[in-house]
Scaffold this active site. Structure first.
Site, PDB file in Angstrom:
ATOM      1  N   HIS A 118      -2.169 -14.027   5.114  1.00 48.34           N
ATOM      2  CA  HIS A 118      -2.959 -13.195   4.197  1.00 48.34           C
ATOM      3  C   HIS A 118      -2.027 -12.501   3.211  1.00 48.34           C
ATOM      4  CE1 HIS A 118      -5.609  -9.592   3.249  1.00 48.34           C
ATOM      5  NE2 HIS A 118      -6.379 -10.609   2.957  1.00 48.34           N
ATOM      6  N   HIS A 143     -12.263 -11.459  -3.554  1.00 46.97           N
ATOM      7  CA  HIS A 143     -12.522 -12.450  -2.507  1.00 46.97           C
ATOM      8  C   HIS A 143     -13.715 -13.337  -2.829  1.00 46.97           C
ATOM      9  CE1 HIS A 143     -10.052  -9.539  -0.196  1.00 46.97           C
ATOM     10  NE2 HIS A 143      -9.685 -10.597   0.489  1.00 46.97           N
ATOM     11  N   CYS A 264       1.708   0.292 -16.066  1.00 45.68           N
ATOM     12  CA  CYS A 264       1.515  -0.448 -14.821  1.00 45.68           C
ATOM     13  C   CYS A 264       2.626  -1.492 -14.698  1.00 45.68           C
ATOM     14  CB  CYS A 264       0.156  -1.131 -14.837  1.00 45.68           C
ATOM     15  SG  CYS A 264      -0.140  -2.139 -13.377  1.00 45.68           S
ATOM     16  N   TYR A 400       4.425  -4.215  -5.586  1.00 45.86           N
ATOM     17  CA  TYR A 400       5.221  -3.478  -6.571  1.00 45.86           C
ATOM     18  C   TYR A 400       6.721  -3.569  -6.294  1.00 45.86           C
ATOM     19  CZ  TYR A 400       0.687  -1.726  -8.051  1.00 45.86           C
ATOM     20  OH  TYR A 400      -0.606  -1.635  -8.498  1.00 45.86           O
TER      21      TYR A 400
END
Lengths: 545, 545
Positions: A118, A143, A264, A400
């Site tokens: 996952h 999903h 970001c 990140y």
């Protein structure tokens, strides 16, 4: 052909390694609980040859949401009469020892093998172990894609007792129903959670980005917090005192106001995914904005709780009041040394451009860490603590971070890279836009430039010929203080279009006051998570004849 | 044809602008002093066409030494009986108003027009105004080149009275005669002043560079200072006290010891000059070395002189005890905020690798400014003062700055760029070397990586195929402290040579903890001074069949 019997093969959770190297693989699914009938479902995965037969885990994260894609494989599901399970039977399978089951609608899946694959991390999938996926998929709408459902179908082991199926109310419940109304100009990259950027033509229209079009990066639904009952919990130092601060308490600290650009880590990811797939939010050039922030300095608040700099490296951990159905909150951390340095000007901000924070930007209180990646500017701040280690949050440790282009989801070791804190030098063109047609004669090129760590942008070079020749652009915007250049500069170049030119390949690159520069191309900085995309920005335009 | 009469044309000192745009130019030289016979020499500068006829000032600096080269021009000097001048007559011409004359050997030159063209700056040439060039050319051996003599010949106005000519003793005197003996392994880029680097194969042999092969960057002759009479003058703050510190006084401050890598701004300049000429020291990859430095912290010494951080931006100016014949010392400055920050660890170093500083490295005291360009680590330190502005030194204001590739010596405005302080991320390959032949089977690639500002190198990517695919190298060396990664890391990659490969195009690139990266190519960071050359390092090798 390789047969793996789950019940008898220890270390099965590492099967992706086998899959990565075996050209042909058949998994004969069975229950790990011997009381069940084995082999009620047989999965055969085979490839045409050693290349296409490999499973390639090309997962990517969308915040906490995870997508696992695989390519070039074929599978066959034996369509026999599926066994029926009760809710209780499913809920007894929530560990590697018993097997890990989940349900979706009327179907039951044994995802024991998948947990380690996952991309959001095993821990996130384990939250749903023994129960329905619906509440989590409602949270992470990513999903809801056919390839995710296809992937899941491989792990089907039976049907759920119709009486035990998730009621439509829960299935259809929308944790985002209470999200605020957004400005229609925003370009939405994801609705649930909400992620959106201002269009380029608005982005550099103003030095200070208006609140309604400030880029929004949410990882979870927006909490709806009551300012009267809001409390910020600050864990006290040993011998110090823990604080429970109301908004009025925060207002009593000296009010500190600074202009800070937030960016970001995924800004300009869309250019990276053109090189090679990096699933995630397809940010263009707009995951960056600038505001005037006001609030209490974190160093003042920490001092009141008795914290001071220690010899060992400590970290200040932040927790948001946004959380998933299990109560797991968004979290991140920064080094204590930065938090306690008055010159670093880390804020607990309660104002954005003279207004209370908008809900999308952390109402009533968020962290602002000048010069540092947006992911550490925790919104809807609920808790601050000083810890010997970085935050254990998924977003601090399993997201990140930057990696070599050679690292993919099969080989990534998140512990091997430091969490992103200060960002590298960045610039982008906002005008003209790619594919536009410009007048012959003279062209005006506009954009922004910024660097992390308080490093000022000292020059932006612009090329009209793809990087062969350069002209320095005119920089404008607020004058930045030495070592505290927290805000971007805007830039402009007016230049003659070379006579007879039918196309322009416009490029920009910035230099900061450490003389760091942007890399020429994106492929050599490609990374599986699509972060830190700061190569030269390129825009191709046509010229009117 | 354009005729310029010096005596009547104001602003003649700006003639390079005219020259840059006029395709054909005749300068009729005359004395600016009306008491002299005018037009004793006529210079005609003409070009074949508008392109080749342009004077192109392609000067470059070699430290303070300056070279002015010009291309594609032709000139004719009328060979008439030259007038004779006395030393006194020459010495009366030392200003723009009277004209600026100099002598070399038996010849007298009127360089009034040239002063502003001097790449080392007008002020440097003015040091020799009214007198002989010999003492200066002896100092900056770079002048002893045929094109410099050719250039000077244009300005000849007569002969010097034989009795007044510079005695051979002065003409032949060598200000470098007292320079120390150097290690034979050093690769010498310039003997006078002495500039040399260790060969790559020795550079990364040890994490700490042995003193005898530490790269040496001198701008002037090495002073020979007596440690017993040595005094460091520290100007006191208003209300504070100036200090005159002997070595023993310095030893009384707490001794602070740190490992710091020094790098010259010109490291790897030779790669930049392959793109386009940048005259100067042709440093290869060796203008970088690492030592263990010990001394007093500058913040402690400044505090004793009463200095503290002020609201306005101030600078700490350093002066060396190395100087040219006029007494102009090497100088540089750093921001006061850095100097006073104990965490920045700026040293007044008196030890290098456990030994007193070698003479070439600043005996008895030099500044060490961790994370900052070598040019600020002033050697043979004589004076420290706090000033409202940066050092007025040539090396602070007219050198060691970066510019856009479009800026050349005709257009450069040194005031438009900040002085280099922190350096950008850097790495280079030291093994194998360019052109070498390596064994098939496996190749070992070694090198160094470093970044400025205390930013740690977190990864070095190595490619064997010119940058198409990458492998992360193994990093080793001293563990660096967060935010204080002052020293380099060494790195190594052992990788199989792809079968059948006859050549390898080996490339390295580093990433620091702000995730800044090196640019792909050197042309887009080319700058007239050839500094900040930090693009990917590339080495081409052959593979044994």
């Amino acid at each position: 052909m390789l047969l793996l019997h789950r019940a008898v093969v220890p270390g099965l959770r590492q099967t992706y390694r086998l899959r990565s190297t075996s050209s042909r693989l058949c998994i004969q699914a069975s229950s790990t609980n011997d009381s069940f009938q084995p082999q009620h479902l047989s999965l055969t995965i085979s490839g045409d040859n050693s290349t296409t037969g490999r499973w390639r885990v090309m997962g990517a994260l969308l915040g906490l949401g995870a997508v696992l894609a695989y390519h070039d494989h074929r599978y066959t599901v034996a369509q026999e009469s599926p066994p029926m399970y009760t809710k209780e039977e499913v809920s007894s399978h929530r560990s590697p020892e018993t097997g890990i089951w989940v349900t979706l609608g009327s179907e039951v899946f044994d995802v024991t093998e998948f947990v380690d694959l996952h991309p959001g991390g095993p821990s996130k999938l384990m939250l749903a172990a023994g129960g329905p996926l619906e509440p989590f998929w409602a949270l992470y709408a990513v999903h809801n894609q056919s390839h995710v459902r296809e992937l899941l179908a491989q792990y089907k082991i039976g049907e759920l007792n119709p009486e035990d199926q998730v009621p439509p109310t829960l299935e259809n419940s929308d944790p985002y129903a209470d999200d605020p109304v957004r400005h229609p100009a925003l370009k939405v990259n994801s609705q649930r959670p909400f992620n959106a950027e201002p269009p380029p033509e608005l982005l550099t229209e103003n030095y200070i980005t208006p609140n309604p079009i400030f880029f929004t990066r949410n990882h979870l639904p927006v909490p709806n917090l009551d300012p009267d009952t809001y409390r910020l919990h600050v864990v006290g130092a040993p011998g110090g005192q823990s604080l429970s601060l109301s908004l009025n308490d925060l207002y009593k600290f000296p009010k500190h106001e600074i202009t800070v650009t937030l960016q970001c880590a995924g800004n300009r990811r869309s250019e990276m995914s053109r090189v090679k797939e990096v699933k995630g939010l397809e940010w263009r050039t707009g995951a960056i904005s600038t505001a005037r922030w006001a609030g209490a300095r974190l160093c003042d608040v920490l001092a009141q709780a008795g914290h001071q700099l220690c010899e060992t490296e400590s970290h200040v951990c932040f927790e948001g009041l946004d959380s998933d159905p299990t109560g797991t909150a968004y979290g991140a951390s920064i080094p204590l040394a930065r938090a306690l340095d008055p010159e670093a000007e880390v804020l607990l901000a309660y104002e954005m451009n003279g207004q209370p924070l908008p809900r999308d930007h952390g109402f009533p209180v968020r962290v602002v860490v000048p010069g540092v990646v947006g992911a550490r500017h925790v919104k809807w701040l609920g808790r601050v603590s000083v810890e010997p280690e970085e935050s254990h949050s998924h977003w601090q440790r399993r997201d990140y971070k930057g990696f070599s282009p050679s690292v993919d989801w099969d080989t990534v070791d998140f512990d091997s890279a430091p969490s992103i804190q200060e960002l590298p030098v960045q610039s982008a063109i906002t005008e003209p836009q790619d594919g536009e047609t410009v007048e012959s004669g003279e062209v005006t090129v506009k954009g922004y430039a910024w660097s992390g760590g308080g490093r000022a942008v000292i020059r932006v070079d612009v090329s009209l010929d793809g990087g062969l020749t350069w002209q320095a652009a005119e920089l404008y915007g607020e004058v930045q203080r030495p070592r505290k250049a927290w805000a971007w500069c805007l830039w402009k170049l007016q230049a003659p279009v070379p006579a007879g030119q039918k196309k322009l390949n416009i490029v920009c690159k910035a230099v900061d006051d450490s003389y760091n520069v942007q890399p020429d191309t994106v492929a050599p900085i490609w990374n599986l998570r699509g972060v830190l995309s700061n190569s030269w920005h390129r825009v191709h335009v046509h010229v009117t004849p």
